[in-house]
Design a protein around this motif. Structure first.
Motif, PDB file in Angstrom:
ATOM      1  N   ARG A  24      45.731  42.300  40.268  1.00  0.00           N
ATOM      2  CA  ARG A  24      46.214  41.246  39.383  1.00  0.00           C
ATOM      3  C   ARG A  24      45.715  41.450  37.954  1.00  0.00           C
ATOM      4  O   ARG A  24      46.384  41.068  37.000  1.00  0.00           O
ATOM      5  CB  ARG A  24      45.798  39.878  39.918  1.00  0.00           C
ATOM      6  CG  ARG A  24      46.438  39.571  41.267  1.00  0.00           C
ATOM      7  CD  ARG A  24      46.291  38.146  41.671  1.00  0.00           C
ATOM      8  NE  ARG A  24      47.058  37.273  40.816  1.00  0.00           N
ATOM      9  CZ  ARG A  24      47.102  35.955  40.963  1.00  0.00           C
ATOM     10  NH1 ARG A  24      46.422  35.387  41.941  1.00  0.00           N
ATOM     11  NH2 ARG A  24      47.808  35.217  40.149  1.00  0.00           N
ATOM     12  N   MET A  25      44.558  42.068  37.812  1.00  0.00           N
ATOM     13  CA  MET A  25      44.092  42.422  36.467  1.00  0.00           C
ATOM     14  C   MET A  25      45.049  43.438  35.834  1.00  0.00           C
ATOM     15  O   MET A  25      45.408  43.327  34.645  1.00  0.00           O
ATOM     16  CB  MET A  25      42.679  43.011  36.540  1.00  0.00           C
ATOM     17  CG  MET A  25      42.092  43.386  35.193  1.00  0.00           C
ATOM     18  SD  MET A  25      41.795  41.933  34.152  1.00  0.00           S
ATOM     19  CE  MET A  25      40.400  41.199  35.044  1.00  0.00           C
TER      20      MET A  25
ATOM     21  N   THR B 115      49.335  44.774  31.977  1.00  0.00           N
ATOM     22  CA  THR B 115      50.698  45.284  31.777  1.00  0.00           C
ATOM     23  C   THR B 115      51.547  44.254  31.052  1.00  0.00           C
ATOM     24  O   THR B 115      52.349  44.595  30.172  1.00  0.00           O
ATOM     25  CB  THR B 115      51.328  45.645  33.126  1.00  0.00           C
ATOM     26  OG1 THR B 115      50.501  46.610  33.799  1.00  0.00           O
ATOM     27  CG2 THR B 115      52.723  46.229  32.939  1.00  0.00           C
ATOM     28  N   ASP B 116      51.373  42.973  31.417  1.00  0.00           N
ATOM     29  CA  ASP B 116      52.113  41.904  30.737  1.00  0.00           C
ATOM     30  C   ASP B 116      51.772  41.845  29.255  1.00  0.00           C
ATOM     31  O   ASP B 116      52.597  41.432  28.430  1.00  0.00           O
ATOM     32  CB  ASP B 116      51.802  40.552  31.384  1.00  0.00           C
ATOM     33  CG  ASP B 116      52.445  40.400  32.754  1.00  0.00           C
ATOM     34  OD1 ASP B 116      53.428  41.125  33.016  1.00  0.00           O
ATOM     35  OD2 ASP B 116      51.979  39.584  33.559  1.00  0.00           O
ATOM     36  N   GLU B 117      50.558  42.237  28.904  1.00  0.00           N
ATOM     37  CA  GLU B 117      50.136  42.220  27.505  1.00  0.00           C
ATOM     38  C   GLU B 117      50.562  43.478  26.752  1.00  0.00           C
ATOM     39  O   GLU B 117      50.260  43.621  25.571  1.00  0.00           O
ATOM     40  CB  GLU B 117      48.615  42.067  27.425  1.00  0.00           C
ATOM     41  CG  GLU B 117      48.112  40.722  27.922  1.00  0.00           C
ATOM     42  CD  GLU B 117      46.602  40.591  27.820  1.00  0.00           C
ATOM     43  OE1 GLU B 117      45.949  41.589  27.426  1.00  0.00           O
ATOM     44  OE2 GLU B 117      46.078  39.513  28.120  1.00  0.00           O
TER      45      GLU B 117
ATOM     46  N   SER C 189      49.410  50.131  28.528  1.00  0.00           N
ATOM     47  CA  SER C 189      49.876  51.206  29.397  1.00  0.00           C
ATOM     48  C   SER C 189      48.655  51.795  30.091  1.00  0.00           C
ATOM     49  O   SER C 189      47.953  52.652  29.546  1.00  0.00           O
ATOM     50  CB  SER C 189      50.614  52.278  28.586  1.00  0.00           C
ATOM     51  OG  SER C 189      51.040  53.327  29.420  1.00  0.00           O
ATOM     52  N   VAL C 190      48.384  51.293  31.288  1.00  0.00           N
ATOM     53  CA  VAL C 190      47.176  51.683  32.004  1.00  0.00           C
ATOM     54  C   VAL C 190      47.481  51.689  33.498  1.00  0.00           C
ATOM     55  O   VAL C 190      48.262  50.875  33.991  1.00  0.00           O
ATOM     56  CB  VAL C 190      46.020  50.709  31.676  1.00  0.00           C
ATOM     57  CG1 VAL C 190      46.385  49.280  32.041  1.00  0.00           C
ATOM     58  CG2 VAL C 190      44.733  51.120  32.362  1.00  0.00           C
ATOM     59  N   SER C 191      46.884  52.625  34.222  1.00  0.00           N
ATOM     60  CA  SER C 191      47.126  52.721  35.655  1.00  0.00           C
ATOM     61  C   SER C 191      46.219  51.766  36.423  1.00  0.00           C
ATOM     62  O   SER C 191      45.165  51.343  35.935  1.00  0.00           O
ATOM     63  CB  SER C 191      46.892  54.148  36.139  1.00  0.00           C
ATOM     64  OG  SER C 191      45.511  54.475  36.069  1.00  0.00           O
TER      65      SER C 191
END
Length: 286
Positions: free
Chosen positions: A62-63, A68-70, A73-75
């Motif tokens: 959920r983090m 991602t919503d913000e 670009s991170v896995s």
């Protein structure tokens, strides 16, 4: 290792034991952080802020969704690695106790229309509802919710110290007031006395809602709503001790309207953007 223990042991002694050059260690320790390290530091700072805002209940999945919503670009693996290094974690699920009970008789003509199909292709086509209890020092507070299976939003809810048919009708009425269309909506519930009551069934019939009910002894028939209650208690209720019912009401309102529903709206918006990108014509196809 040397950097972590330099407050306890002399650097020269540790370098000698580990056969590391002392000057090499100091050169390494004073180096300028690279782009990756700076990006990780920035991400970790934001992760700590989100984790604190959620009262420490959300984990890596959920983090990752929030980041991602913000626009980050991170896995997921990178988020999990940074959280683990900082000692941050979500709260695990509690094992749920099961209580037996005699189910009510389903009203004539009412069947299980969902058949455990909790997927919805459009909003306001499938709703589920149920009741849960929250303990306070004053006694129990009951919460009834209506969950939209497309968006996972809670458009309707109500709370009362008695779980009666009027509380259930108020929750459904709130959802009806927020409904944008006038198409028929399947509203699924279990066979609790509140849901088989004439008052409840009459309200559904007068508001283009089609009643659907679980089969006898099959609690999984309403697993979507049970799952929401599990999330609510894992993320909020189990970390609280409510002195009064009013205190519990205020905290549940905060969770529903300031935490859960905004998150679900962001999720729907992101899904709509992704779908729109897929349906836009490409340069090759025109």
């Amino acid at each position: 290792m040397i950097a972590h223990c330099r407050s306890e042991y002399p650097v020269r002694m540790m370098c000698r034991c580990l056969e590391v050059s002392t000057s090499g260690f100091y050169a390494w320790a004073s180096r300028t952080p690279g782009p990756r390290a700076r990006a990780n530091a920035r991400l970790l700072e934001r992760i700590q802020e989100i984790h604190e805002d959620s009262l420490g209940v959300i984990g890596a999945p959920r983090m990752h969704e929030d980041l991602t919503d913000e626009g980050e670009s991170v896995s997921l693996n990178r988020v999990a690695r940074l959280m683990a290094a900082a000692g941050l974690q979500g709260w695990p699920r509690r094992r749920k106790r099961r209580f037996g009970g005699k189910p009510g008789i389903r009203p004539a003509g009412v069947t299980n229309l969902l058949e455990r199909d909790f997927n919805a292709n459009e909003p306001e086509t499938k709703w589920v509802t149920d009741i849960t209890e929250v303990l306070t020092d004053e006694g129990k507070l009951y919460l009834c919710v209506v969950v939209d299976l497309y968006s996972k939003l809670v458009p309707g809810w109500s709370m009362h110290h008695r779980q009666d048919r009027h509380m259930v009708v108020r929750a459904v009425q709130m959802a009806v007031w927020q409904r944008e269309g006038d198409n028929e909506v399947i509203l699924h519930s279990d066979r609790g006395g509140q849901f088989i009551s004439g008052t409840y069934q009459k309200f559904l019939g007068g508001n283009a809602l089609v009643s659907s009910m679980s089969a006898v002894g099959h609690c999984a028939d309403n697993a979507a709503c049970e799952g929401f209650f599990g999330m609510l208690k894992r993320e909020r209720v189990h970390h609280r001790r409510y002195r009064t019912r009013d205190e519990a009401r205020a905290d549940l309102f905060d969770y529903l309207e300031r935490f859960h529903n905004p998150r679900m709206r962001r999720r729907v918006a992101r899904r709509d953007r992704e779908l729109s990108a897929l349906t836009q014509p490409s340069v090759e196809t025109g």
